[in-house]
Structure formats: structure tokens, C-alpha cells
Write an enzyme that holds these catalytic residues in place. Structure first.
Site, mmCIF file in Angstrom:
data_model
loop_
_atom_site.group_PDB
_atom_site.id
_atom_site.type_symbol
_atom_site.label_atom_id
_atom_site.label_comp_id
_atom_site.label_asym_id
_atom_site.label_seq_id
_atom_site.Cartn_x
_atom_site.Cartn_y
_atom_site.Cartn_z
ATOM 1 N N GLY A 1 0.840 -1.194 0.000
ATOM 2 C CA GLY A 1 0.000 0.000 0.000
ATOM 3 C C GLY A 1 0.875 1.244 0.000
ATOM 4 O O GLY A 1 2.006 1.212 0.487
ATOM 5 N N GLN B 1 2.989 10.045 1.116
ATOM 6 C CA GLN B 1 4.277 9.357 1.273
ATOM 7 C C GLN B 1 5.257 9.692 0.154
ATOM 8 O O GLN B 1 6.456 9.455 0.289
ATOM 9 C CB GLN B 1 4.079 7.839 1.336
ATOM 10 C CG GLN B 1 3.407 7.376 2.617
ATOM 11 C CD GLN B 1 3.259 5.873 2.638
ATOM 12 O OE1 GLN B 1 2.317 5.334 2.092
ATOM 13 N NE2 GLN B 1 4.197 5.185 3.263
ATOM 14 N N CYS C 1 5.579 -0.048 7.317
ATOM 15 C CA CYS C 1 5.265 1.136 6.517
ATOM 16 C C CYS C 1 6.479 1.490 5.682
ATOM 17 O O CYS C 1 7.596 1.484 6.192
ATOM 18 C CB CYS C 1 4.902 2.289 7.454
ATOM 19 S SG CYS C 1 4.465 3.802 6.586
ATOM 20 N N LEU C 2 6.247 1.811 4.402
ATOM 21 C CA LEU C 2 7.377 2.163 3.534
ATOM 22 C C LEU C 2 8.064 3.441 4.007
ATOM 23 O O LEU C 2 9.220 3.674 3.667
ATOM 24 C CB LEU C 2 6.900 2.316 2.084
ATOM 25 C CG LEU C 2 6.410 1.015 1.413
ATOM 26 C CD1 LEU C 2 5.855 1.307 0.031
ATOM 27 C CD2 LEU C 2 7.525 -0.015 1.350
ATOM 28 N N HIS D 1 -4.760 1.563 7.325
ATOM 29 C CA HIS D 1 -3.416 2.133 7.483
ATOM 30 C C HIS D 1 -3.199 3.259 6.470
ATOM 31 O O HIS D 1 -2.698 4.341 6.821
ATOM 32 C CB HIS D 1 -2.392 0.996 7.297
ATOM 33 C CG HIS D 1 -0.959 1.408 7.272
ATOM 34 N ND1 HIS D 1 -0.030 0.932 8.180
ATOM 35 C CD2 HIS D 1 -0.263 2.231 6.437
ATOM 36 C CE1 HIS D 1 1.161 1.463 7.906
ATOM 37 N NE2 HIS D 1 1.052 2.253 6.850
ATOM 38 N N GLU D 2 -3.605 3.008 5.215
ATOM 39 C CA GLU D 2 -3.384 4.017 4.165
ATOM 40 C C GLU D 2 -4.293 5.233 4.350
ATOM 41 O O GLU D 2 -3.867 6.371 4.119
ATOM 42 C CB GLU D 2 -3.579 3.406 2.776
ATOM 43 C CG GLU D 2 -2.656 2.232 2.433
ATOM 44 C CD GLU D 2 -1.184 2.514 2.680
ATOM 45 O OE1 GLU D 2 -0.762 3.680 2.574
ATOM 46 O OE2 GLU D 2 -0.458 1.551 2.999
ATOM 47 N N HIS E 1 -2.839 7.599 6.724
ATOM 48 C CA HIS E 1 -1.819 8.478 6.124
ATOM 49 C C HIS E 1 -2.448 9.777 5.608
ATOM 50 O O HIS E 1 -1.846 10.844 5.702
ATOM 51 C CB HIS E 1 -1.123 7.790 4.942
ATOM 52 C CG HIS E 1 0.050 6.930 5.320
ATOM 53 N ND1 HIS E 1 1.170 7.430 5.947
ATOM 54 C CD2 HIS E 1 0.290 5.611 5.150
ATOM 55 C CE1 HIS E 1 2.048 6.455 6.133
ATOM 56 N NE2 HIS E 1 1.541 5.331 5.660
HETATM 57 ZN ZN LIG Z 1 2.388 3.473 5.774
#
Ligand SMILES: [Zn+2]
Length: 179
Positions: A45, A50, A94-95, A136-137, A140
Site C-alpha cells: 500500500g 508518502q 510502513c514504507l 493504514h493508508e 496516512h
Molecule cells: Zn504506511
């Protein structure tokens, strides 16, 4: 085009993002870049903030294993319209917070209303890993990270690690540029 992914802490990861006015070609191009960036990372995701774009757009693909077809999803202006009372705990990563994993408890299933890449309004149910991922996304897009669910001590420790990682990466880039 693969875009650089912001690493926590970064003020752009703490912002509540405004909705897109419409899903036009620019938004579709952004979605394509985001999918490419996500698959390259690799991740399941990615939210627009991000990569430093502060609008309510996210992409995800939770298909796993070689026998599962890819399942790319693009969501603009996603809204949780229903969440199950049942909760479930999943290990999240998380990236923007590389190599850190922690268990987070969230509703086990959610229904999300969003605009797809054609701008059509869609309502879709998510459960299991997909429910965790979409929540989660969406977090963000509200400037919230999964480490915000952890205790203050643990969060500070992780933020310290990420600051160190960013310094090391900046130094490596500077060295490479000098050579
Ligand atoms: Zn994340």
C-alpha cells in the site's frame, strides 16, 4: 515513474490532506506512479503524502503469492462508511518507516466509499489483510502513522532510529555525488 518515498519524521507525513476535486488525467498519472513506486519498494500500500503529494489518494495490492493474480486498487477520497465491531490485530509495517514492524489493533472489516481511477463512486468491503491495509493508508491521508498507535516511549525510539537512518542515507548520497 518511480518516486522517492518520504521517510518519517517529515512534516508532510503529519498533514491532513484535502480531497481531489475530480479524478482527471493528472490524478490517474499520479496513481500509476504510485503503483509503480509501491511494487518497486516492494509494498502492499502507498498513500500520496508518502511521495510528498498532499491529496487524498492511495493505492494498494494485497494479492500475495505466485498463484494470486495482481489486484491493484486505486482509491481517491476514500471514506470508511462502516467498520465492524470485531477487532483484529495485525503486524504492520510502513514504507515510510522501513524495517520497523508492530502489532496494531483495528476493526477486522470495513466498508469504504471512494472514487476509482475512472472517477466512478465505488463501495467495497475489505477484510483480513486488506482491511488492515486500507485503514493504514487512510490514516496516512489524515497525517497519522501506525506508530501513533504505540506507546510514547516506543514511538520516540523508532523516530530516533529513523532520524539516524535518514542521516546515514543523506551521507551516502553526498558521498556518491562527490565520487
Ligand atoms: Zn504506511
Amino acid at each position: 515513474m518511480i518516486r522517492p518515498i518520504l521517510i518519517h519524521p517529515d512534516p508532510r507525513l503529519k498533514k491532513a490532506c484535502p480531497p481531489v476535486t475530480e479524478v482527471d488525467d493528472a490524478v490517474r498519472a499520479l496513481m500509476a506512479d504510485m503503483l509503480q513506486t509501491m511494487y518497486d519498494a516492494p509494498g502492499i500500500g502507498l498513500a500520496a503524502p508518502q511521495i510528498g503529494v498532499l491529496i487524498r489518494v492511495l493505492v494498494m495490492d494485497c494479492a500475495k503469492g505466485e498463484d494470486e493474480e495482481p489486484e491493484p486498487l486505486c482509491l481517491a477520497n476514500p471514506e470508511i462508511v462502516w467498520a465492524s465491531e470485531e477487532l483484529s490485530e495485525h503486524e504492520e509495517g510502513c514504507l515510510s518507516i522501513p524495517e520497523i514492524y508492530a502489532n496494531v489493533t483495528r476493526p477486522a472489516a470495513v466498508r469504504v466509499r471512494y472514487l476509482d481511477r475512472d472517477g466512478a463512486e465505488v463501495e467495497r468491503d475489505f477484510d483480513g489483510l486488506r482491511a488492515t491495509c486500507v485503514q493504514h493508508e487512510i490514516d496516512h491521508l489524515n497525517g497519522k502513522l501506525f506508530i501513533d498507535y504505540l506507546g510514547a516511549m516506543r514511538r520516540q525510539m523508532i523516530t530516533g532510529k529513523m532520524k539516524k537512518l535518514k542521516r546515514e542515507r543523506a551521507r551516502a548520497t553526498a558521498t556518491a555525488a562527490a565520487e
